[in-house]
Write a protein that holds these residues in place. Structure first.
Motif, PDB file in Angstrom:
ATOM      1  N   LEU A  63      40.023  33.996  45.939  1.00  0.00           N
ATOM      2  CA  LEU A  63      41.248  33.993  46.741  1.00  0.00           C
ATOM      3  C   LEU A  63      42.317  33.132  46.076  1.00  0.00           C
ATOM      4  O   LEU A  63      43.505  33.480  46.094  1.00  0.00           O
ATOM      5  CB  LEU A  63      40.949  33.481  48.150  1.00  0.00           C
ATOM      6  N   LEU A  64      41.903  32.021  45.481  1.00  0.00           N
ATOM      7  CA  LEU A  64      42.840  31.185  44.729  1.00  0.00           C
ATOM      8  C   LEU A  64      43.352  31.932  43.497  1.00  0.00           C
ATOM      9  O   LEU A  64      44.526  31.793  43.114  1.00  0.00           O
ATOM     10  CB  LEU A  64      42.174  29.875  44.308  1.00  0.00           C
ATOM     11  N   GLU A  65      42.479  32.707  42.873  1.00  0.00           N
ATOM     12  CA  GLU A  65      42.911  33.500  41.720  1.00  0.00           C
ATOM     13  C   GLU A  65      44.029  34.473  42.109  1.00  0.00           C
ATOM     14  O   GLU A  65      45.003  34.647  41.370  1.00  0.00           O
ATOM     15  CB  GLU A  65      41.714  34.264  41.148  1.00  0.00           C
ATOM     16  N   ASP A  66      43.876  35.086  43.274  1.00  0.00           N
ATOM     17  CA  ASP A  66      44.915  36.000  43.744  1.00  0.00           C
ATOM     18  C   ASP A  66      46.236  35.273  43.974  1.00  0.00           C
ATOM     19  O   ASP A  66      47.309  35.816  43.703  1.00  0.00           O
ATOM     20  CB  ASP A  66      44.476  36.662  45.056  1.00  0.00           C
ATOM     21  N   GLU A  67      46.162  34.046  44.488  1.00  0.00           N
ATOM     22  CA  GLU A  67      47.376  33.289  44.784  1.00  0.00           C
ATOM     23  C   GLU A  67      48.030  32.728  43.522  1.00  0.00           C
ATOM     24  O   GLU A  67      49.267  32.685  43.424  1.00  0.00           O
ATOM     25  CB  GLU A  67      47.044  32.128  45.735  1.00  0.00           C
ATOM     26  N   LEU A  68      47.216  32.294  42.565  1.00  0.00           N
ATOM     27  CA  LEU A  68      47.739  31.567  41.401  1.00  0.00           C
ATOM     28  C   LEU A  68      47.924  32.451  40.174  1.00  0.00           C
ATOM     29  O   LEU A  68      48.645  32.086  39.242  1.00  0.00           O
ATOM     30  CB  LEU A  68      46.800  30.399  41.057  1.00  0.00           C
ATOM     31  N   GLY A  69      47.230  33.595  40.135  1.00  0.00           N
ATOM     32  CA  GLY A  69      47.379  34.496  39.006  1.00  0.00           C
ATOM     33  C   GLY A  69      46.611  34.103  37.768  1.00  0.00           C
ATOM     34  O   GLY A  69      46.893  34.615  36.674  1.00  0.00           O
ATOM     35  N   LEU A 273      49.254  23.988  44.115  1.00  0.00           N
ATOM     36  CA  LEU A 273      47.833  24.122  44.430  1.00  0.00           C
ATOM     37  C   LEU A 273      47.592  24.063  45.934  1.00  0.00           C
ATOM     38  O   LEU A 273      46.801  24.832  46.485  1.00  0.00           O
ATOM     39  CB  LEU A 273      47.038  23.019  43.717  1.00  0.00           C
ATOM     40  N   SER A 274      48.288  23.160  46.611  1.00  0.00           N
ATOM     41  CA  SER A 274      48.138  23.028  48.059  1.00  0.00           C
ATOM     42  C   SER A 274      48.548  24.311  48.769  1.00  0.00           C
ATOM     43  O   SER A 274      47.842  24.790  49.679  1.00  0.00           O
ATOM     44  CB  SER A 274      48.974  21.851  48.571  1.00  0.00           C
ATOM     45  N   ASP A 275      49.672  24.889  48.364  1.00  0.00           N
ATOM     46  CA  ASP A 275      50.138  26.135  48.978  1.00  0.00           C
ATOM     47  C   ASP A 275      49.110  27.252  48.792  1.00  0.00           C
ATOM     48  O   ASP A 275      48.852  28.046  49.710  1.00  0.00           O
ATOM     49  CB  ASP A 275      51.471  26.566  48.373  1.00  0.00           C
ATOM     50  N   ALA A 276      48.520  27.316  47.600  1.00  0.00           N
ATOM     51  CA  ALA A 276      47.518  28.348  47.316  1.00  0.00           C
ATOM     52  C   ALA A 276      46.265  28.141  48.155  1.00  0.00           C
ATOM     53  O   ALA A 276      45.670  29.106  48.662  1.00  0.00           O
ATOM     54  CB  ALA A 276      47.169  28.342  45.825  1.00  0.00           C
TER      55      ALA A 276
END
Length: 328
Positions: A63-69, A273-276
């Protein structure tokens, strides 16, 4: 005509060179002016594979990968109450590319002679909680928390409780319980929550103080019975279990899991990072996995999480000192 063609070709090549130069300056490993992140992120789990902390990290990573690319690579570095992973993180560059999961021990290890303290880290977000509970053997004579308190007052030091170790996240609220109720109890420490809870279910101690979700299997199996939940409000899954505060002892405690980076990580990187993390923890699939693990998913951003850790540090210190003093 031929001369003009050559000049045009030269201009085209020059423009292409500038374009390639620009592309190079905006790719790879975090050069000046680049927008974070531009490379893979490593997320360390300071506990063994298979536990709730490991599960939450591996659920969160895609899920973090989706947010951060970028890719988020999960790596286990267990040992010494999490301090192996925590010490590793302290030594990394504060650039946001090396992170760690954390639990309550980040706020407690300094009081137990470990070189770990909250000031060593930048806190990014809290992702789950495990409200605590006091549970007794199913056939225990104690029907309420007040029954347990009355028995402890009648026989100081004779009522026993199991914990995952002196100064642990669950021994600490037991110290607070004694102070608030004006009683004296005896701690029987074990190497972890599983044997600690099993001892209470077997009747080897009078009660267990641990995460409600960790005790749930024995409660469902008819071996343990909840007396009180250590939360501000009753837990939705167990509406008949009163809080400790409802029974005259305003005691709250929960295990928790979050993410952190080394101290000195730039504010804009912390914010990204927090937003993600907040976005990932609001995902329905993530919340479902955590709830099925008998835990409570939460979405707490960096600033609020940092304040929470500071409050935990102040709260736990006196309790740990009290527990250590009882060891002689």
């Amino acid at each position: 005509m031929k001369q003009r063609t050559l000049m045009t070709s030269a201009a085209t090549l020059a423009a292409a060179g500038l374009l390639l130069s620009g592309c190079a300056s905006n790719s790879g490993g975090g050069g000046e002016g680049e927008e974070f992140p531009t490379e893979d992120i490593r997320l360390v789990v300071p506990w063994a594979a298979g536990g709730s902390g490991d599960l939450s990290a591996r659920t969160l990573a895609p899920l973090l990968e989706d947010e951060l690319g970028v890719s988020v690579i999960v790596e286990n570095r267990p040992g010494a109450n999490g301090s192996v992973g925590y010490n590793w993180l302290k030594e990394q560059e504060p650039d946001g590319y090396n992170l760690s999961m954390l639990g309550a021990e980040v706020a407690t290890l300094q009081f137990m002679d470990y070189d770990i303290k909250p000031a060593d880290y930048a806190f990014l977000g809290k992702i789950l909680e495990g409200p605590g509970a006091i549970a007794v053997k199913a056939d225990s004579p104690y029907e309420t928390l007040q029954d347990l308190i009355d028995a402890a007052k009648a026989a100081p030091g004779e009522i026993t409780y199991s914990s995952p170790g002196v100064g642990s996240v669950w021994d600490n609220p037991a110290q607070g319980f004694q102070e608030m109720a004006g009683i004296e109890l005896t701690n029987v420490p074990f190497d972890g929550s599983a044997p600690s809870i099993a001892a209470a279910a077997a009747g080897d101690v009078d009660f267990s103080i641990d995460a409600m979700g960790s005790q749930k299997a024995q409660v469902d199996g008819g071996e343990l019975r909840y007396l009180a939940v250590l939360a501000e409000e009753r837990v939705e899954a167990f509406p008949d279990v009163p809080t400790a505060a409802e029974q005259g002892v305003d005691l709250q405690n929960a295990s928790f899991t979050g993410l952190m980076a080394p101290a000195g990580t730039p504010d804009d990187v912390v914010q990204t990072l927090s937003d993600a993390i907040v976005a990932a923890t609001e995902d329905e699939d993530y919340q479902s996995v955590i709830e099925q693990s008998n835990l409570v998913p939460v979405s707490v951003p960096a600033g609020e999480f940092t304040e929470f850790i500071q409050a935990e540090e102040e709260r736990y210190g006196p309790w740990i000192d009290l527990a250590k003093s009882k060891q002689g």
